[in-house]
Scaffold this active site. Structure first.
Site, PDB file in Angstrom:
ATOM      1  N   ASN A 158      10.976   0.880   5.720  1.00  0.00           N
ATOM      2  CA  ASN A 158      10.311   1.227   6.986  1.00  0.00           C
ATOM      3  C   ASN A 158      10.405   0.076   7.969  1.00  0.00           C
ATOM      4  OD1 ASN A 158       9.237   3.753   6.043  1.00  0.00           O
ATOM      5  ND2 ASN A 158       7.841   2.554   4.765  1.00  0.00           N
TER       6      ASN A 158
ATOM      7  N   TYR B 162       0.943   5.856  12.168  1.00  0.00           N
ATOM      8  CA  TYR B 162       1.489   5.241  10.955  1.00  0.00           C
ATOM      9  C   TYR B 162       2.987   5.002  11.206  1.00  0.00           C
ATOM     10  CZ  TYR B 162       2.073   4.776   5.849  1.00  0.00           C
ATOM     11  OH  TYR B 162       2.363   4.321   4.601  1.00  0.00           O
TER      12      TYR B 162
ATOM     13  N   ARG C  22       4.449  -9.639   5.562  1.00  0.00           N
ATOM     14  CA  ARG C  22       5.631  -8.761   5.469  1.00  0.00           C
ATOM     15  C   ARG C  22       5.193  -7.377   5.932  1.00  0.00           C
ATOM     16  NH1 ARG C  22       6.066  -4.097   3.733  1.00  0.00           N
ATOM     17  NH2 ARG C  22       5.940  -4.191   1.489  1.00  0.00           N
TER      18      ARG C  22
ATOM     19  N   GLU D 227      -2.192  -4.855   1.276  1.00  0.00           N
ATOM     20  CA  GLU D 227      -1.097  -4.205   1.998  1.00  0.00           C
ATOM     21  C   GLU D 227      -0.178  -5.242   2.635  1.00  0.00           C
ATOM     22  OE1 GLU D 227      -0.971  -0.714   2.045  1.00  0.00           O
ATOM     23  OE2 GLU D 227       1.061  -1.145   2.718  1.00  0.00           O
ATOM     24  N   ASP D 228       1.086  -5.087   2.407  1.00  0.00           N
ATOM     25  CA  ASP D 228       2.116  -5.858   3.102  1.00  0.00           C
ATOM     26  C   ASP D 228       1.932  -7.374   2.991  1.00  0.00           C
ATOM     27  OD1 ASP D 228       3.080  -3.395   3.564  1.00  0.00           O
ATOM     28  OD2 ASP D 228       3.072  -3.472   5.734  1.00  0.00           O
TER      29      ASP D 228
ATOM     30  N   ASP E  13      -0.883  -1.611  -2.701  1.00  0.00           N
ATOM     31  CA  ASP E  13      -0.234  -0.368  -2.307  1.00  0.00           C
ATOM     32  C   ASP E  13       1.289  -0.465  -2.402  1.00  0.00           C
ATOM     33  OD1 ASP E  13       0.002   2.172  -1.097  1.00  0.00           O
ATOM     34  OD2 ASP E  13       0.294   1.234   0.856  1.00  0.00           O
ATOM     35  N   ASP E  14       1.839  -1.593  -1.993  1.00  0.00           N
ATOM     36  CA  ASP E  14       3.306  -1.716  -1.961  1.00  0.00           C
ATOM     37  C   ASP E  14       3.897  -1.770  -3.364  1.00  0.00           C
ATOM     38  OD1 ASP E  14       3.747  -2.016   0.992  1.00  0.00           O
ATOM     39  OD2 ASP E  14       2.247  -3.555   0.600  1.00  0.00           O
TER      40      ASP E  14
ATOM     41  N   LYS F   4      -3.241   2.478   7.947  1.00  0.00           N
ATOM     42  CA  LYS F   4      -3.451   2.977   6.578  1.00  0.00           C
ATOM     43  C   LYS F   4      -4.846   3.607   6.466  1.00  0.00           C
ATOM     44  CE  LYS F   4       0.341   1.484   4.352  1.00  0.00           C
ATOM     45  NZ  LYS F   4       1.194   2.167   3.387  1.00  0.00           N
TER      46      LYS F   4
HETATM   47  N1  LIG Z   1       8.525   4.065   1.515  1.00  0.00           N
HETATM   48  C1  LIG Z   1       7.472   3.396   1.106  1.00  0.00           C
HETATM   49  O1  LIG Z   1       6.453   3.987   0.720  1.00  0.00           O
HETATM   50  C2  LIG Z   1       7.489   1.933   1.088  1.00  0.00           C
HETATM   51  C3  LIG Z   1       8.495   1.227   1.665  1.00  0.00           C
HETATM   52  N2  LIG Z   1       8.481  -0.127   1.637  1.00  0.00           N
HETATM   53  C4  LIG Z   1       9.553  -0.812   2.320  1.00  0.00           C
HETATM   54  O2  LIG Z   1      10.306  -1.551   1.413  1.00  0.00           O
HETATM   55  C5  LIG Z   1      10.912  -2.635   2.087  1.00  0.00           C
HETATM   56  C6  LIG Z   1      10.834  -3.865   1.204  1.00  0.00           C
HETATM   57  O3  LIG Z   1       9.516  -4.240   0.937  1.00  0.00           O
HETATM   58  P1  LIG Z   1       9.239  -5.476  -0.059  1.00  0.00           P
HETATM   59  O4  LIG Z   1       9.820  -5.203  -1.373  1.00  0.00           O
HETATM   60  O5  LIG Z   1       7.810  -5.786  -0.048  1.00  0.00           O
HETATM   61  O6  LIG Z   1      10.019  -6.603   0.718  1.00  0.00           O
HETATM   62  P2  LIG Z   1      10.647  -7.974   0.227  1.00  0.00           P
HETATM   63  O7  LIG Z   1      11.028  -8.715   1.421  1.00  0.00           O
HETATM   64  O8  LIG Z   1       9.755  -8.597  -0.773  1.00  0.00           O
HETATM   65  O9  LIG Z   1      11.946  -7.527  -0.568  1.00  0.00           O
HETATM   66  C7  LIG Z   1      13.153  -7.183   0.010  1.00  0.00           C
HETATM   67  C8  LIG Z   1      14.206  -7.227  -1.072  1.00  0.00           C
HETATM   68  O10 LIG Z   1      15.415  -6.745  -0.519  1.00  0.00           O
HETATM   69  C9  LIG Z   1      16.454  -7.620  -0.875  1.00  0.00           C
HETATM   70  N3  LIG Z   1      17.535  -7.566   0.095  1.00  0.00           N
HETATM   71  C10 LIG Z   1      17.648  -8.212   1.277  1.00  0.00           C
HETATM   72  N4  LIG Z   1      18.870  -8.001   1.806  1.00  0.00           N
HETATM   73  C11 LIG Z   1      19.531  -7.213   0.949  1.00  0.00           C
HETATM   74  C12 LIG Z   1      20.835  -6.673   0.935  1.00  0.00           C
HETATM   75  N5  LIG Z   1      21.694  -6.906   1.926  1.00  0.00           N
HETATM   76  N6  LIG Z   1      21.196  -5.907  -0.128  1.00  0.00           N
HETATM   77  C13 LIG Z   1      20.330  -5.664  -1.136  1.00  0.00           C
HETATM   78  N7  LIG Z   1      19.089  -6.172  -1.179  1.00  0.00           N
HETATM   79  C14 LIG Z   1      18.690  -6.925  -0.137  1.00  0.00           C
HETATM   80  C15 LIG Z   1      15.791  -8.990  -0.931  1.00  0.00           C
HETATM   81  O11 LIG Z   1      16.553  -9.900  -1.688  1.00  0.00           O
HETATM   82  C16 LIG Z   1      14.489  -8.632  -1.610  1.00  0.00           C
HETATM   83  O12 LIG Z   1      14.662  -8.561  -3.002  1.00  0.00           O
HETATM   84  C17 LIG Z   1      10.212  -2.752   3.433  1.00  0.00           C
HETATM   85  O13 LIG Z   1      11.062  -2.263   4.431  1.00  0.00           O
HETATM   86  C18 LIG Z   1       9.035  -1.826   3.326  1.00  0.00           C
HETATM   87  O14 LIG Z   1       8.743  -1.187   4.532  1.00  0.00           O
HETATM   88  C19 LIG Z   1       7.511  -0.851   1.003  1.00  0.00           C
HETATM   89  C20 LIG Z   1       6.472  -0.192   0.410  1.00  0.00           C
HETATM   90  C21 LIG Z   1       6.370   1.250   0.451  1.00  0.00           C
HETATM   91  C1  LIG Z   2       4.818   2.251   3.555  1.00  0.00           C
HETATM   92  C2  LIG Z   2       4.523   0.867   3.289  1.00  0.00           C
HETATM   93  O1  LIG Z   2       3.505   0.552   2.692  1.00  0.00           O
HETATM   94  C3  LIG Z   2       5.458  -0.144   3.708  1.00  0.00           C
HETATM   95  O2  LIG Z   2       6.505   0.175   4.241  1.00  0.00           O
HETATM   96  O3  LIG Z   2       5.150  -1.322   3.491  1.00  0.00           O
HETATM   97 MG   LIG Z   3       3.082  -1.481   2.861  1.00  0.00          MG
END
Ligand SMILES: NC(=O)C1=CN([C@@H]2O[C@H](COP(=O)(O)OP(=O)(O)OC[C@H]3O[C@@H](n4cnc5c(N)ncnc54)[C@H](O)[C@@H]3O)[C@@H](O)[C@H]2O)C=CC1
Ligand SMILES: CC(=O)C(=O)O
Ligand SMILES: [Mg+2]
Length: 618
Positions: A459, A138, A191, A280-281, A303-304, A209
């Protein structure tokens, strides 16, 4: 049998094999006469004598029930060898270049080979060493695997539905050999973690996953199905790569895109009406739309958007408790969120709802809750003054006048916002590694909280908004730190240790899936997701949260998953949505007390034990 007989028998078998293989090579070199095979589908892919992998032509794929079991691109054997050699040569670089564990990719390969050879043993190893190997199967290593998937691809795992399969999905879904599928994780690769559009390589995340579904939730590995929907990619590098395994075309858009996903959903729910589909993603622009489109029609969740929200809420409530305050103080927290994509908006919506509920669920409660958030995206602070504001972010856009009074304006930078707001929590879901720079973390020193919290949730590791070391070394040990991918605890000297929590949706989605499966609910409701989040929040003891431990260690993931599943079932009962599962019908399920419910969940979790096998002729 005597040794002499054994040797004679072995030499006869060897002789037969030589005859057979020379017959095969004769027919294949002749090139005209076909080789007769007595197997189809996965059996042929798993047979080293007959398998051609990605070199099966489309007509052969149809003739042999292989459509969908391989990536859509057909390669010739030269290309296959080139791909293999490129990957082999890259191993050395990767070993130096990978995530914090330099051998991560090599470990992934070894585990993957075991997965291909012996699933029971693979899951035994994974479950027994989950702390060590979750970061391999993962995040973060799965990110590296996805980035190199064309090179790493050996044996297919899961199904590929591509836009070339339009009109075929309803029949090709029957190419999957399992009669029953409980859990599908599907991605369109748009993504993948914080790594962007990885096209068909994204299947790695579905596989990763589902590994956690098996290891943490005890979903039977014979009943899981990783899926990649290939509608093209907008990744220019992949579009130009001759060895890329996916469709080399730009992504379908608008109705064409929806039609493909609709066809897929209809196909899988026709063959397996009780399956659960985890999205997912998917890039944000589709994540919300597809969730709204399917959530009241099918057993599915994103999930996201939804899993991440629950995990974040549990962590945020933990951060309140870690200050020695009751959870009901949550609505007083000032929270700055960096990132307004599928994950960020999912967290914001759920956090606002949770606060509003604590405040009495009135309209004023909602407004008051809303004013606790400041959202910064790629263009800076989101206010009502912004043109073309994303409709999902609109409810969180701050009033221009109010911001002026706070010394902030539309598009203010993250550091300006942190300086002015002095938040209790800084939460990153931006996918931008290092966004919580030294300057931003220094600004967090002004936080009005007695114990500020930093959630660097993006991540994989290289996309985390800051490292644990950076957060603790700048802010000291009196903070709460959580990250999406794991960091080691930080030794701060003088016996002080900065505890690193892993704030990842892996603590929720396995339990949600298991609870949904065992309750037999036809949909995944908000109430069930809320129950799951509350269960996770309540899991940590007072003593633990006061030490800054707001999430359980991953070694306890099977236990926490079981409890979350039970909480989801309880909620399904309360909402009168239970349908039962196998011999447990809805009425029986409703009668179970707390203890019986837990036993019911536990008894239905698969464990990796070898079954006794008996041969029976058809
Ligand atoms: N820890 C966890 O369980 C999870 C973590 N994630 C992580 O969250 C991240 C984002 O996922 P999504 O929302 O789906 O992506 P996305 O691409 O839809 O959203 C990214 C957001 O960040 C903003 N952004 C970009 N540059 C920026 C900056 N310099 N300052 C502030 N904001 C900025 C964008 O405008 C956008 O609103 C990914 O890295 C993903 O791995 C996602 C789901 C679960
Ligand atoms: C953990 C997860 O689902 C993500 O980073 O997109
Ligand atoms: Mg995800």
């Amino acid at each position: 049998m005597g040794l002499g007989n054994k040797l004679r028998l072995n030499s006869r078998m060897l002789h037969r094999r030589i005859l057979y293989s020379s017959a095969r090579s004769f027919t294949t070199t002749e090139g005209h006469r076909p080789t007769i095979v007595h197997k189809r589908s996965l059996d042929i892919l798993h047979d080293p004598w007959f398998n051609k992998g990605t070199a099966f032509t489309m007509t052969e794929r149809d003739r042999l029930d292989l459509r969908g079991l391989l990536p859509p691109s057909v390669m010739d054997s030269e290309q296959q060898i080139q791909r293999f050699m490129t990957d082999l040569k890259r191993l050395e670089e990767q070993a130096r270049d990978g995530p914090s564990d330099p051998n991560a990719l090599a470990k992934w390969r070894i585990l993957n080979r075991l997965h291909d050879r012996n699933e029971t043993m693979y899951y035994k190893v994974l479950i027994a060493n989950i702390e060590e190997y979750a970061p391999i199967v993962y995040t973060p290593t799965v990110g590296l695997v996805c980035q190199n998937y064309s090179g790493l691809f050996r044996r297919p795992r899961g199904m590929y539905f591509s836009s070339e399969d339009r009109g075929e999905m309803m029949s090709m879904v029957y190419n999957w050999p399992a009669e029953q599928v409980d859990m599908i994780v599907v991605t369109d690769g748009s993504r993948i973690l914080g790594l962007g559009d990885l096209g068909i390589h994204g299947i790695g995340i579905s596989v990763g996953k589902l590994d956690l579904y098996v290891a943490a939730a005890g979903i039977n590995p014979q009943r899981v199905l990783p899926v990649m929907i290939d509608v093209g990619t907008n990744n220019e590098k992949l579009l130009k790569d001759p060895l890329y395994l996916g469709l080399q075309q730009h992504r379908l858009e608008n109705d064409e895109y929806i039609e493909v996903i609709d066809e897929f959903m209809e196909a899988v729910f026709t063959r397996w009406p009780h399956v659960i589909v985890q999205f997912e993603d998917f890039q944000s622009k589709w994540a919300f739309k597809l969730l709204q489109r399917y959530r009241s029609r099918y057993r599915m969740f994103n999930d996201d958007v939804q899993g991440t929200a629950g995990v974040a809420i549990a962590g945020l409530l933990g951060a309140v408790r870690a200050q020695g305050r009751p959870m009901l103080d949550f609505p007083k927290m000032k929270i700055v969120v960096a990132g307004a994509g599928s994950a960020g908006i999912g967290v914001l919506n759920t956090a606002r709802k949770t606060m509003a509920r604590m405040l009495g669920n009135t309209e004023t409660a909602f407004e008051s809750a809303q004013s606790q958030f400041w959202v910064v995206d790629a263009q800076g602070l989101i206010t009502e003054g912004r043109d073309n504001i994303d409709p999902e972010a609109l409810p969180f856009a701050r009033k221009t006048k109010e911001m002026e009074r706070q010394g902030l304006k539309e598009g203010a930078s993250l550091v300006e916002v942190v300086r002015e707001v002095k938040p209790d929590v800084l939460l990153g879901l931006s996918a931008v590694g290092g966004l919580f720079s030294k300057e931003v973390l220094e600004a967090m020193k002004g936080s009005t909280s007695t114990r500020p919290a930093i959630f660097a949730m993006s991540n994989p590791t290289k996309n985390a908004e800051c490292t644990a070391q950076e957060a603790f070394s700048i802010l000291g040990d009196n903070i709460i730190f959580a990250s999406g991918s794991p960091f080691k605890n930080v030794d701060l000297g003088n016996g002080h240790v900065g505890h690193c929590n892993q704030g990842n949706n892996m603590y929720l989605f396995p339990g949600i899936g298991l609870g949904v499966l065992l309750s037999g609910t036809p949909i995944v409701s908000d109430g069930m997701l809320q129950a799951a989040a509350e269960c996770l929040a309540a899991y940590m003891s007072e003593e633990e949260v006061l030490k800054g431990i707001i999430y359980p260690p991953i070694s306890r993931i099977r236990d926490i998953t079981k409890r979350i599943a039970a909480a989801v079932i309880k909620e399904a009962i309360e909402e009168d949505l239970v349908g039962g599962y196998r011999e447990m019908d809805a009425r029986e399920l409703q009668k179970l007390n707390e203890e019986e419910l837990m036993a019911y969940v536990e008894n239905n979790m698969w464990s990796p034990e070898y079954p006794t096998l008996v041969y029976k002729d058809d």
